[in-house]
Design an enzyme around this catalytic site. Structure first.
Site, mmCIF file in Angstrom:
data_model
loop_
_atom_site.group_PDB
_atom_site.id
_atom_site.type_symbol
_atom_site.label_atom_id
_atom_site.label_comp_id
_atom_site.label_asym_id
_atom_site.label_seq_id
_atom_site.Cartn_x
_atom_site.Cartn_y
_atom_site.Cartn_z
ATOM 1 C CE LYS A 22 -1.690 1.650 4.040
ATOM 2 N NZ LYS A 22 -1.457 3.074 4.334
ATOM 3 C CG ASN A 23 2.210 2.829 3.544
ATOM 4 O OD1 ASN A 23 1.067 3.181 3.246
ATOM 5 N ND2 ASN A 23 2.590 2.629 4.793
ATOM 6 C CB CYS A 117 -5.327 10.836 11.399
ATOM 7 S SG CYS A 117 -3.649 10.364 11.746
ATOM 8 N NE ARG A 122 0.292 10.226 10.182
ATOM 9 C CZ ARG A 122 -0.207 9.302 9.380
ATOM 10 N NH1 ARG A 122 -1.424 8.871 9.569
ATOM 11 N NH2 ARG A 122 0.486 8.837 8.388
ATOM 12 C CG ASP A 305 3.072 1.596 9.437
ATOM 13 O OD1 ASP A 305 2.599 2.429 10.241
ATOM 14 O OD2 ASP A 305 3.346 1.871 8.252
ATOM 15 N NE ARG A 397 -7.196 4.264 5.342
ATOM 16 C CZ ARG A 397 -6.562 5.253 5.913
ATOM 17 N NH1 ARG A 397 -6.860 5.606 7.135
ATOM 18 N NH2 ARG A 397 -5.619 5.899 5.275
HETATM 19 N N1 EPU Z 1 5.975 14.904 10.710
HETATM 20 C C1 EPU Z 1 6.012 16.247 10.988
HETATM 21 N N2 EPU Z 1 5.929 17.129 9.939
HETATM 22 C C2 EPU Z 1 5.818 16.734 8.656
HETATM 23 C C3 EPU Z 1 5.788 15.346 8.372
HETATM 24 C C4 EPU Z 1 5.882 14.451 9.423
HETATM 25 O O1 EPU Z 1 6.101 16.640 12.152
HETATM 26 O O2 EPU Z 1 5.744 17.581 7.764
HETATM 27 C C5 EPU Z 1 6.062 13.927 11.806
HETATM 28 C C6 EPU Z 1 4.807 13.062 11.961
HETATM 29 O O3 EPU Z 1 3.802 13.715 12.687
HETATM 30 C C7 EPU Z 1 5.353 11.834 12.636
HETATM 31 C C8 EPU Z 1 6.761 11.712 12.033
HETATM 32 O O4 EPU Z 1 7.059 12.999 11.496
HETATM 33 O O5 EPU Z 1 5.457 12.069 14.011
HETATM 34 C C9 EPU Z 1 6.925 10.689 10.947
HETATM 35 O O6 EPU Z 1 5.840 10.768 10.044
HETATM 36 P P1 EPU Z 1 5.980 10.453 8.487
HETATM 37 O O7 EPU Z 1 5.848 11.735 7.744
HETATM 38 O O8 EPU Z 1 7.168 9.615 8.224
HETATM 39 O O9 EPU Z 1 4.662 9.600 8.239
HETATM 40 P P2 EPU Z 1 3.834 9.599 6.901
HETATM 41 O O10 EPU Z 1 4.761 9.800 5.767
HETATM 42 O O11 EPU Z 1 2.652 10.481 7.044
HETATM 43 C C10 EPU Z 1 4.103 7.056 6.363
HETATM 44 C C11 EPU Z 1 3.186 5.890 6.170
HETATM 45 C C12 EPU Z 1 2.576 5.527 7.516
HETATM 46 C C13 EPU Z 1 3.715 5.176 8.482
HETATM 47 C C14 EPU Z 1 4.702 6.342 8.581
HETATM 48 C C15 EPU Z 1 5.907 6.047 9.437
HETATM 49 C C16 EPU Z 1 2.444 6.182 3.903
HETATM 50 C C17 EPU Z 1 1.355 6.497 2.950
HETATM 51 N N3 EPU Z 1 2.162 6.262 5.217
HETATM 52 O O12 EPU Z 1 3.315 8.102 6.878
HETATM 53 O O13 EPU Z 1 1.756 4.390 7.292
HETATM 54 O O14 EPU Z 1 3.195 4.895 9.755
HETATM 55 O O15 EPU Z 1 5.152 6.710 7.267
HETATM 56 O O16 EPU Z 1 6.608 4.952 8.930
HETATM 57 O O17 EPU Z 1 3.545 5.845 3.482
HETATM 58 C C18 EPU Z 1 0.053 2.864 7.810
HETATM 59 O O18 EPU Z 1 0.309 2.276 6.737
HETATM 60 O O19 EPU Z 1 -0.721 2.362 8.687
HETATM 61 C C19 EPU Z 1 0.630 4.175 8.071
HETATM 62 C C20 EPU Z 1 0.127 5.013 8.970
#
Ligand code: EPU
Length: 417
Positions: A22-23, A117, A122, A305, A397
């Site tokens: 998915k990711n 969320c 996030r 995850d 999802r």
């Molecule tokens: N963060 C910030 N600012 C930003 C972006 C991130 O503060 O601009 C923080 C987030 O709040 C969090 C941390 O940085 O505390 C890491 O978040 P990240 O941005 O890496 O998460 P994401 O890219 O939104 C992806 C996966 C998630 C997975 C996370 C961590 C996808 C579509 N989603 O999310 O997947 O948990 O990386 O590995 O790739 C899931 O599949 O269940 C899922 C939530």
């Protein structure tokens, strides 16, 4: 609303095939926005988030078609509406991944702020800051991020913290920027490398994806390509954890063991016998699992995850496991639901102390997010009697045909409406 009914107590046994990730699929679909040619993706998982992304891209003018082998073709020849509306973004945060490609290709984009969320606040500030450094003018008004740029310009981006979709968004935007972009403290997740591989096939010039420094030399245009989506390492880990918790013996095909070393290591530590081959992982758990300590962190460390699923394993283990969540501030909702099944878990801040109990008891529980629901399925599979899981749409999802796959392994599980 659909619910899952599980009669626990059956050790999982048999063989199944892992789906595409998915990711990886979600950012790869957004990469189609970077070219007017066709991008064809294979090994696409059939998931609610993928359907949401199809709707989002279609309403922008991307032509999307499915072939008879579930390959997805996307063609963004003309983009009529570079907007990601609130109604779609609120159901899937990954919608933010259209921002970078749209501003790079169209010179403008309007994307609803994802907001909070279930697993935490996030924010997307680092996506915005990175695009600004590449020369985009960004304003946030009435809940929408508006970005404009004639042509983005390469820059050195030092990320404040490791963000997966942030790295992906900026890497995609940089592909069409003028000059060189260096992303430091980049996410090293295998999904970033998978995206880079596809972008490279489209004509992008990227080095270092999968390491913490990604360098992109911008090009004027990208072309179409075909790409096979990597195996889902979290789905893989989820089935392995389920097999371990039930004292089962399973073989997963189509997996990529190299992308989940930290998870395999924890499963071994809990007492499972794990054998990884080329595209195959076999796991057998002969005794009661032992409690293991887990600390989540960016790749290659233990993935957030998989945290909930390991908690389900610790819940019935011999001994105590301490689980520390360092990525998201509110990702222990499943612990409260597991307590309904008789789990003994104490939460203090970002730490959960899980005292293993001999037996969980079936009960009604509620899924609060995708991975939480997966952990409740595992807990239900080991519990005595019937477990009913409500709000199962969270599971759809991110897990393709989960009941069918579990049933293939002998689980007594069914969906009711
Ligand atoms: N963060 C910030 N600012 C930003 C972006 C991130 O503060 O601009 C923080 C987030 O709040 C969090 C941390 O940085 O505390 C890491 O978040 P990240 O941005 O890496 O998460 P994401 O890219 O939104 C992806 C996966 C998630 C997975 C996370 C961590 C996808 C579509 N989603 O999310 O997947 O948990 O990386 O590995 O790739 C899931 O599949 O269940 C899922 C939530």
């Amino acid at each position: 609303m659909d619910k899952l009914l599980i009669q626990g107590g059956v050790p999982l046994a048999g063989e199944i095939r892992v789906s595409g990730a998915k990711n990886a699929a979600l950012p790869l679909m957004c990469a189609a926005l970077l070219t007017e040619d066709e991008l064809t993706l294979s090994n696409v998982p059939h998931l609610r988030d993928v359907s949401t992304m199809v709707r989002l891209l279609s309403q922008m003018g991307v032509e999307v078609s499915l072939d008879d082998r579930l390959g997805l073709s996307l063609r963004a020849a003309r983009l009529s509406n570079p907007t990601a509306p609130y109604e779609l973004v609120k159901t899937m945060r990954a919608s933010i991944l259209v921002l970078g490609p749209l501003v790079a290709r169209c010179g403008e984009a309007r994307v609803s702020l994802p907001g909070g969320c279930a697993i935490g606040t996030r924010p997307v500030d680092l996506h915005i800051k990175g695009l600004e450094a590449l020369g985009a003018e960004i304003s946030v008004e009435q809940g929408y991020i508006s970005a404009k740029a004639k042509r983005l310009k390469g820059a050195r981006l030092v990320m404040d913290l490791v963000t997966v979709t942030g790295t992906e968004n900026l890497m995609m935007a940089a592909c069409l920027a003028e000059g060189t972009t260096v992303i430091e403290n980049a996410a090293r997740e295998p999904e970033v490398a998978d995206l880079a591989q596809c972008l490279t096939a489209m004509g992008a010039r990227i080095r270092g994806a999968g390491s913490d420094v990604v360098t992109v030399d911008g090009v004027a245009r990208l072309r179409g390509a075909s790409h096979r989506i990597m195996a889902d390492r979290i789905e893989t880990g989820t089935f392995l954890a389920a097999a371990a918790a039930t004292g089962g013996s399973v073989t997963l095909h189509g997996a990529n063991p190299g992308t989940l070393e930290a998870v395999l290591e924890k499963l071994r530590e809990s007492g499972a016998e794990v054998r990884a081959g080329d595209g195959t992982i076999a796991l057998a758990m002969r005794d009661r699992p032992r409690g293991v300590n887990v600390r989540t962190a960016p790749y290659p460390a233990f993935p957030t995850d998989m945290q909930a699923q390991l908690m389900a394993l610790d819940a019935i283990a011999d001994g105590t496991g301490v689980i520390t969540e360092t990525i998201f501030e509110n990702r222990f909702m499943h612990a409260l639901e597991m307590q309904r099944l008789g789990a003994d878990i104490e939460i203090s801040g970002n730490t959960a102390v899980v005292h293993g109990v001999r037996q969980l008891q079936g009960a009604n529980v509620m899924a609060t997010d995708l991975r939480a629901s997966a952990s409740l399925v595992i807990a239900g599979l080991v519990a005595e009697g019937e477990t009913r899981i409500d709000r199962i749409y969270h599971l759809d999802r991110g897990y393709e045909c989960i009941e069918e796959k579990l049933a293939q392994l002998g689980a007594r599980i069914r969906r009711v409406t």
